[in-house]
Design an enzyme around this catalytic site. Structure first.
Site, PDB file in Angstrom:
ATOM      1  N   ASP A 144      -5.895   8.091 -48.068  1.00  0.00           N
ATOM      2  CA  ASP A 144      -7.326   7.974 -48.345  1.00  0.00           C
ATOM      3  C   ASP A 144      -7.963   6.894 -47.479  1.00  0.00           C
ATOM      4  O   ASP A 144      -8.999   7.097 -46.877  1.00  0.00           O
ATOM      5  CB  ASP A 144      -7.587   7.692 -49.836  1.00  0.00           C
ATOM      6  CG  ASP A 144      -6.798   6.506 -50.371  1.00  0.00           C
ATOM      7  OD1 ASP A 144      -5.960   5.930 -49.643  1.00  0.00           O
ATOM      8  OD2 ASP A 144      -7.019   6.150 -51.546  1.00  0.00           O
ATOM      9  N   ASP A 163      -6.410  -0.084 -45.062  1.00  0.00           N
ATOM     10  CA  ASP A 163      -7.118  -1.355 -45.188  1.00  0.00           C
ATOM     11  C   ASP A 163      -6.311  -2.404 -44.401  1.00  0.00           C
ATOM     12  O   ASP A 163      -6.375  -2.431 -43.176  1.00  0.00           O
ATOM     13  CB  ASP A 163      -7.209  -1.643 -46.695  1.00  0.00           C
ATOM     14  CG  ASP A 163      -7.981  -2.891 -47.053  1.00  0.00           C
ATOM     15  OD1 ASP A 163      -8.614  -3.485 -46.176  1.00  0.00           O
ATOM     16  OD2 ASP A 163      -7.964  -3.282 -48.237  1.00  0.00           O
ATOM     17  N   LYS A 202     -10.424   0.683 -42.217  1.00  0.00           N
ATOM     18  CA  LYS A 202     -11.138  -0.603 -42.158  1.00  0.00           C
ATOM     19  C   LYS A 202     -10.571  -1.409 -40.990  1.00  0.00           C
ATOM     20  O   LYS A 202      -9.655  -2.208 -41.177  1.00  0.00           O
ATOM     21  CB  LYS A 202     -10.947  -1.367 -43.472  1.00  0.00           C
ATOM     22  CG  LYS A 202     -11.599  -0.731 -44.694  1.00  0.00           C
ATOM     23  CD  LYS A 202     -11.396  -1.580 -45.951  1.00  0.00           C
ATOM     24  CE  LYS A 202     -12.220  -1.051 -47.113  1.00  0.00           C
ATOM     25  NZ  LYS A 202     -11.931  -1.742 -48.384  1.00  0.00           N
TER      26      LYS A 202
HETATM   27  P1  5GP Z   1      -3.581  -1.421 -47.547  1.00  0.00           P
HETATM   28  O1  5GP Z   1      -2.146  -1.403 -47.952  1.00  0.00           O
HETATM   29  O2  5GP Z   1      -3.842  -0.784 -46.204  1.00  0.00           O
HETATM   30  O3  5GP Z   1      -4.167  -2.809 -47.623  1.00  0.00           O
HETATM   31  O4  5GP Z   1      -4.385  -0.639 -48.629  1.00  0.00           O
HETATM   32  C1  5GP Z   1      -4.256   0.690 -48.745  1.00  0.00           C
HETATM   33  C2  5GP Z   1      -4.521   1.181 -50.129  1.00  0.00           C
HETATM   34  O5  5GP Z   1      -5.375   0.301 -50.859  1.00  0.00           O
HETATM   35  C3  5GP Z   1      -5.260   2.489 -50.041  1.00  0.00           C
HETATM   36  O6  5GP Z   1      -4.371   3.555 -49.996  1.00  0.00           O
HETATM   37  C4  5GP Z   1      -6.109   2.455 -51.297  1.00  0.00           C
HETATM   38  O7  5GP Z   1      -5.376   2.981 -52.368  1.00  0.00           O
HETATM   39  C5  5GP Z   1      -6.383   0.989 -51.535  1.00  0.00           C
HETATM   40  N1  5GP Z   1      -7.715   0.585 -50.991  1.00  0.00           N
HETATM   41  C6  5GP Z   1      -7.967  -0.103 -49.853  1.00  0.00           C
HETATM   42  N2  5GP Z   1      -9.290  -0.295 -49.671  1.00  0.00           N
HETATM   43  C7  5GP Z   1      -9.895   0.288 -50.728  1.00  0.00           C
HETATM   44  C8  5GP Z   1     -11.281   0.457 -51.123  1.00  0.00           C
HETATM   45  O8  5GP Z   1     -12.244   0.036 -50.467  1.00  0.00           O
HETATM   46  N3  5GP Z   1     -11.482   1.126 -52.277  1.00  0.00           N
HETATM   47  C9  5GP Z   1     -10.469   1.625 -53.047  1.00  0.00           C
HETATM   48  N4  5GP Z   1     -10.809   2.266 -54.153  1.00  0.00           N
HETATM   49  N5  5GP Z   1      -9.169   1.515 -52.709  1.00  0.00           N
HETATM   50  C10 5GP Z   1      -8.898   0.849 -51.560  1.00  0.00           C
HETATM   51 MG    MG Z   2      -4.070   5.330 -50.660  1.00  0.00          MG
END
Ligand code: 5GP
Ligand code: MG
Length: 177
Positions: free
Chosen positions: A103, A106, A134
């Site tokens: 989805d 980040d 992001k």
């Molecule tokens: P990462 O491990 O890249 O920091 O984060 C990834 C996961 O964090 C994504 O798969 C998602 O589930 C959650 N996530 C990151 N940013 C957002 C956001 O803006 N909104 C929501 N609802 N979930 C996010």
């Molecule tokens: Mg996810």
């Protein structure tokens, strides 16, 4: 519905469903081109990617298989920095071309943990398709191959993305107010 209230937070509509669908279609076109005459395995990352995966894969016209994994790294609106595997991959990807469907990427912790986990099963290739990216928050080097939309660092909900379990069913994407 231009505003929604979820628990303690108010959100306003940020990306309209028509715009989302247009971008999802573009990713499908690229995948159809890149995987012509190939048989990829799409690995959908639950829960957040369910809506993106559903819309995307309806437009993918190459012979493919679809598998699911479930991970969690977020609590509320913050990444916890550790990635929990809640449901592992129940599919043989040895020697296969894999496309992970996420989805949102980040910090990149989740995607890198997944790449690590899946590469242990010796696929011939792993690519990543994400609805949202992001770039300013991304701390990893792994290339994100298919990005439907780049966004800022604000917290988003809707179109599969949740705030504390709610908001996944919204057809548009909302930004925290
Ligand atoms: P990462 O491990 O890249 O920091 O984060 C990834 C996961 O964090 C994504 O798969 C998602 O589930 C959650 N996530 C990151 N940013 C957002 C956001 O803006 N909104 C929501 N609802 N979930 C996010
Ligand atoms: Mg996810």
């Amino acid at each position: 519905m231009d505003k929604v209230q979820i628990k303690d937070k108010s959100f306003r509509k940020h990306i309209f469903c028509d715009a989302i669908h247009e971008k999802v279609l573009k990713v499908a076109d690229r995948i159809n081109e890149d995987y012509k005459k190939k048989n990829p395995v799409f690995v959908v990352v639950l829960n957040g990617a369910f809506m993106f995966a559903s819309d995307l894969l309806k437009k993918v016209n190459v012979a493919c298989e679809i598998a699911f994994v479930k991970v969690a790294s977020y609590e509320g609106t913050k990444s916890t920095g550790s990635v929990k595997s809640l449901i592992g991959l129940n599919h043989n990807i040895n020697n296969r071309e894999v496309v992970i469907i996420e989805d949102i990427v980040d910090t990149g912790e989740t995607i890198v943990a997944l790449l690590d986990q899946l590469s242990r099963q010796s696929p011939s290739q792993i690519k990543i398709a994400t609805l949202l990216f992001k770039p300013k928050a991304y701390t990893k080097d792994a290339p994100i191959d298919y990005v439907a939309m780049e966004v800022g660092n604000e917290f988003l909900v809707g179109y599969g993305l949740d705030y504390d379990g709610f908001g996944r069913n919204l057809e548009d994407i909302y930004i925290v107010d």
